[in-house]
Design a protein around this motif. Structure first.
Motif, short mmCIF file in Angstrom:
data_model
loop_
_atom_site.label_atom_id
_atom_site.label_comp_id
_atom_site.label_asym_id
_atom_site.label_seq_id
_atom_site.Cartn_x
_atom_site.Cartn_y
_atom_site.Cartn_z
N TRP A 6 0.77 -1.30 0.02
CA TRP A 6 -0.13 -0.22 -0.06
C TRP A 6 0.91 1.14 -0.01
O TRP A 6 0.37 2.46 -0.14
CB TRP A 6 -0.88 -0.03 1.22
CG TRP A 6 -0.39 -0.19 2.38
CD1 TRP A 6 -0.04 -1.30 3.27
CD2 TRP A 6 0.40 0.72 3.30
NE1 TRP A 6 0.39 -1.06 4.29
CE2 TRP A 6 0.79 0.08 4.44
CE3 TRP A 6 0.47 2.12 3.17
CZ2 TRP A 6 1.41 0.70 5.67
CZ3 TRP A 6 1.05 2.81 4.24
CH2 TRP A 6 1.47 2.24 5.22
N HIS A 7 2.18 1.15 0.13
CA HIS A 7 3.08 2.38 -0.02
C HIS A 7 3.03 2.96 -1.45
O HIS A 7 3.21 4.09 -1.28
CB HIS A 7 4.66 1.97 0.28
CG HIS A 7 4.74 1.63 1.77
ND1 HIS A 7 6.10 1.25 2.22
CD2 HIS A 7 3.88 1.61 2.84
CE1 HIS A 7 6.19 0.84 3.52
NE2 HIS A 7 4.72 1.29 3.80
N SER A 275 -1.41 1.44 14.89
CA SER A 275 -2.77 0.91 14.84
C SER A 275 -3.35 0.89 13.15
O SER A 275 -4.04 0.12 12.73
CB SER A 275 -3.68 1.57 15.52
OG SER A 275 -3.30 1.62 17.01
N PHE A 276 -2.50 2.00 12.57
CA PHE A 276 -3.11 2.20 11.17
C PHE A 276 -1.95 2.05 10.06
O PHE A 276 -0.95 2.45 10.42
CB PHE A 276 -3.99 3.49 10.85
CG PHE A 276 -5.11 3.63 12.03
CD1 PHE A 276 -6.09 2.75 11.86
CD2 PHE A 276 -4.94 4.44 12.93
CE1 PHE A 276 -7.14 3.15 12.97
CE2 PHE A 276 -6.00 4.85 14.01
CZ PHE A 276 -7.21 4.01 13.83
N SER A 277 -2.57 1.99 8.77
CA SER A 277 -1.39 2.11 7.82
C SER A 277 -1.22 3.34 7.74
O SER A 277 0.11 4.09 7.64
CB SER A 277 -1.96 1.68 6.45
OG SER A 277 -2.36 0.19 6.44
N MET A 320 3.86 7.15 7.42
CA MET A 320 3.11 7.88 6.19
C MET A 320 1.84 8.18 6.38
O MET A 320 0.88 7.48 6.69
CB MET A 320 2.92 6.62 5.00
CG MET A 320 4.39 6.02 4.33
SD MET A 320 4.18 5.38 2.64
CE MET A 320 5.80 5.18 2.17
N LEU A 321 1.78 9.80 6.16
CA LEU A 321 0.56 10.50 6.36
C LEU A 321 -0.13 10.19 4.81
O LEU A 321 0.51 9.59 3.93
CB LEU A 321 0.85 11.83 6.35
CG LEU A 321 1.44 12.39 7.72
CD1 LEU A 321 1.74 13.81 7.51
CD2 LEU A 321 0.38 12.12 8.72
N CYS A 322 -1.46 10.46 4.92
CA CYS A 322 -2.28 10.50 3.66
C CYS A 322 -2.36 11.85 3.09
O CYS A 322 -2.98 12.60 4.01
CB CYS A 322 -3.64 9.59 4.05
SG CYS A 322 -4.53 9.50 2.68
N ASN A 323 -1.81 12.24 2.03
CA ASN A 323 -1.86 13.61 1.63
C ASN A 323 -2.99 13.72 0.73
O ASN A 323 -3.18 13.04 -0.27
CB ASN A 323 -0.49 13.82 0.87
CG ASN A 323 0.88 13.89 2.00
OD1 ASN A 323 0.64 14.13 3.06
ND2 ASN A 323 1.72 12.98 1.50
N PHE A 324 -3.87 14.79 1.22
CA PHE A 324 -4.93 15.13 0.21
C PHE A 324 -5.27 16.56 0.24
O PHE A 324 -4.78 17.33 0.89
CB PHE A 324 -6.02 14.10 0.71
CG PHE A 324 -6.75 14.88 1.76
CD1 PHE A 324 -7.93 15.58 2.01
CD2 PHE A 324 -6.34 14.51 3.22
CE1 PHE A 324 -8.49 16.27 3.02
CE2 PHE A 324 -6.61 15.25 4.41
CZ PHE A 324 -7.78 16.04 4.36
N GLY A 360 4.46 9.90 1.94
CA GLY A 360 2.93 9.49 2.28
C GLY A 360 2.58 8.92 1.08
O GLY A 360 3.01 8.69 0.10
N ILE A 361 1.23 8.62 1.29
CA ILE A 361 0.50 7.94 0.08
C ILE A 361 -0.53 9.31 -0.10
O ILE A 361 -0.64 10.18 0.55
CB ILE A 361 -0.48 6.74 0.63
CG1 ILE A 361 -1.33 7.09 1.73
CG2 ILE A 361 0.42 5.70 0.96
CD1 ILE A 361 -2.26 5.79 2.10
#
Length: 557
Positions: A6-7, A275-277, A320-324, A360-361
């Motif tokens: 998922w990276h 706890s999370f990806s 890894m943060l989730c960038n949006f 991040g993703i």
């Protein structure tokens, strides 16, 4: 960092209700998602985050689930869901479902049984407490307004907790039997081939049940006791158990809606054994150029830059943060980040580059790739979302006029992101053959997917190029695992950074300045990877950024 599948996520978020209707009822459905999978594949996305499609009375747009193992008829059937998972897999795309386990719908069979016997098995799945002095157990305010407690029918003193609407009773995560039910459900979905879950309101599972009244923070005598039901001590233990029982054994991608992650929380939340990806990076979500606090594009841009780098510094390579930039709860970025005079084909392409290559993703939101815009209403009755009306009522109670309240709603409403997807210039933008559940933005005849598909200079094609650069075989490892080095941090109107490893040195340059800017520059350019102009004006000691220019450059060490 141990490498995971998922990276490499380039995600695409879908709000199914507004994506594509295939049966003429005006509501988007799962078959509509299947219809457009090829377009999502062409964009380069390899993960789809699907907003809730579980069975639901739709009091909160599907975030009130009445059956965790069924699909709401408005979206289709379980067979449609299985077909979507299978068809996406053929294209190398994994599906994330949007899961809500802080609360259920009051129509869920568990809660219906709990109402009949609040002290029995299912009563212990929820939070029932006796009131005090003829009032609620305490003066907590619901996130959606009013008391967080609702009286149980047939009982004089008994209440149940709901930190969202009264139709969304909170589940009791202190009960191990409830947790087992949730874990079993998650594993059943993973067995069907899901890639994982986006976990809504997940930081609220643990509550501090000190049932004391707090000083009122508003005229309603209630208190928004966020610290009592958000990131409460002990939450990490619950989340860790859920991961070990469900997500770790199935190699699931999990993205938490997790507020206020501090440096001390990183390891527990998204670290190697977290706890999370990933979690969504909310640092920029309050930035809005129409807020008088900012008033112009450059001032907001500088704050946005500083917050992005601060968030990355907190993580510091530990996860890894989730960038949006866009999602179903925020206004559209072109109107949120750019003053009207700054909106043009260059600035619209520059915006997504600002955070797309950070560690991040990444996730894009439906319509973002074609530059969909906000759709201001002439009256509050033009909106449909219950929280929108709650916000409007609060603004009026605070003394704002109808015009002032409507202006603020039009500036901030999450409903702007929920207008139907604009596929073409035909009736209702090709979204439906019927009457859409929410009006299509009137600009669809000029701004639509079909028109941009025909124009290689369009925003759509630029997004494809941007994804292709990130996914390029010789560069991807650098974007995934390379070091982040901020550049020109004190230069107003400039957001720039490097991604470096032993193979590549990649410089990302963006500016929000209407006149452009000349910067000191001593790198030697090997390749211009991405550019929203036709030229790159680099000299021996300076580089000229044209108005709203963005550049992604591979440079020599």
């Amino acid at each position: 960092m141990e490498k995971k599948w998922w990276h490499k996520t380039v995600g695409y978020q879908i709000y199914p209700k507004s994506f594509q209707d295939t049966n003429g009822d005006g509501i988007g459905d799962l078959k509509g998602v299947i219809r457009h999978l090829d377009k999502i594949e062409k964009l380069g996305a390899n993960v789809i985050w699907l907003c809730p499609v579980f069975a639901s009375p739709m009091v909160d747009n599907g975030y009130d689930i009445s059956d965790y193992m069924d699909i709401d008829p408005s979206f289709g059937t379980m067979e449609d869901m299985k077909e979507l998972i299978a068809e996406a897999k053929k294209r190398g795309i994994r599906i994330l479902m949007d899961l809500v386990v802080n609360h259920s719908s009051d129509r869920h069979a568990w809660f219906q049984a709990a109402l009949k016997d609040p002290f029995g098995k299912y009563g212990k799945y929820y939070v029932f407490r006796e009131g005090k002095d003829g009032k609620e157990p305490n003066n907590w305010r619901s996130i959606f307004g009013g008391s967080a407690w609702e009286k149980v029918p047939g009982y004089d003193k008994l209440y149940y907790l709901h930190i969202f609407t009264k139709e969304q009773p909170d589940l009791n995560w202190e009960n191990p039997k409830l947790r087992e039910e949730i874990y079993e459900m998650i594993l059943k979905w993973m067995d069907l081939g899901l890639g994982g879950f986006r976990l809504d309101a997940i930081s609220h599972l643990k509550k501090n049940y000190q049932y004391t009244n707090l000083p009122p923070d508003g005229p309603d005598e209630y208190n928004m006791a966020f610290e009592y039901f958000n990131n409460v001590d002990g939450l990490a233990d619950i989340l860790c158990e859920m991961k070990e029982r469900t997500f770790a054994p199935t190699d699931a991608l999990t993205i938490g809606e997790y507020d206020h992650m501090g440096p001390e929380d990183v390891e527990n939340v998204i670290g190697e054994n977290g706890s999370f990806s990933s979690v969504f990076d909310f640092c920029h979500t309050l930035d809005n150029v129409r807020n008088p606090k900012w008033g112009n594009t450059v001032a907001l841009f500088d704050d946005y830059r500083d917050q992005l780098f601060a968030a990355q510094k907190i993580v510091d390579g530990r996860g890894m943060l989730c960038n949006f930039l866009e999602n179903h709860d925020k206004t559209r970025i072109i109107d949120r980040f750019l003053m009207p005079e700054d909106q043009n084909r260059y600035s619209e392409k520059m915006l997504p580059v600002t955070n797309f290559f950070l560690p991040g993703i990444v996730f894009l939101y439906q319509g973002q790739e074609i530059g969909m815009r906000d759709d201001p209403k002439q009256s509050i009755q033009g909106f449909v979302d219950k929280p929108t009306f709650a916000i409007y009522d609060r603004l009026i109670a605070e003394g704002k006029t109808d015009a002032e309240a409507l202006e603020q709603i039009n500036c901030e409403s999450r409903e702007h992101s929920r207008t139907p997807m604009q596929w073409d210039a035909s009736a209702e933008a090709g979204f439906t053959t019927g009457t859409p559940w929410f009006p299509v933005n009137k600009n669809y005849t000029e701004l639509n997917y079909e028109a941009e598909e025909k124009d290689p200079e369009s925003l759509l094609w630029f997004y494809r190029k941007m994804v292709a650069v990130r996914r390029r075989e010789d560069l991807e490892e650098t974007f995934l695992y390379g070091t982040l080095v901020p550049e020109y941090e004190t230069v107003s109107g400039v957001l720039a950074y490097r991604r470096k490893d032993e193979k590549n040195n990649i410089l990302i340059l963006t500016t929000s300045l209407a006149d452009g800017i000349t910067l000191p520059f001593t790198d030697t350019i090997e390749e211009v990877l991405l550019n929203n102009y036709d030229t790159c004006e680099a000299g021996e000691e300076t580089i000229r950024l044209q108005p709203y220019q963005c550049l992604v450059l591979k440079v020599k060490e």
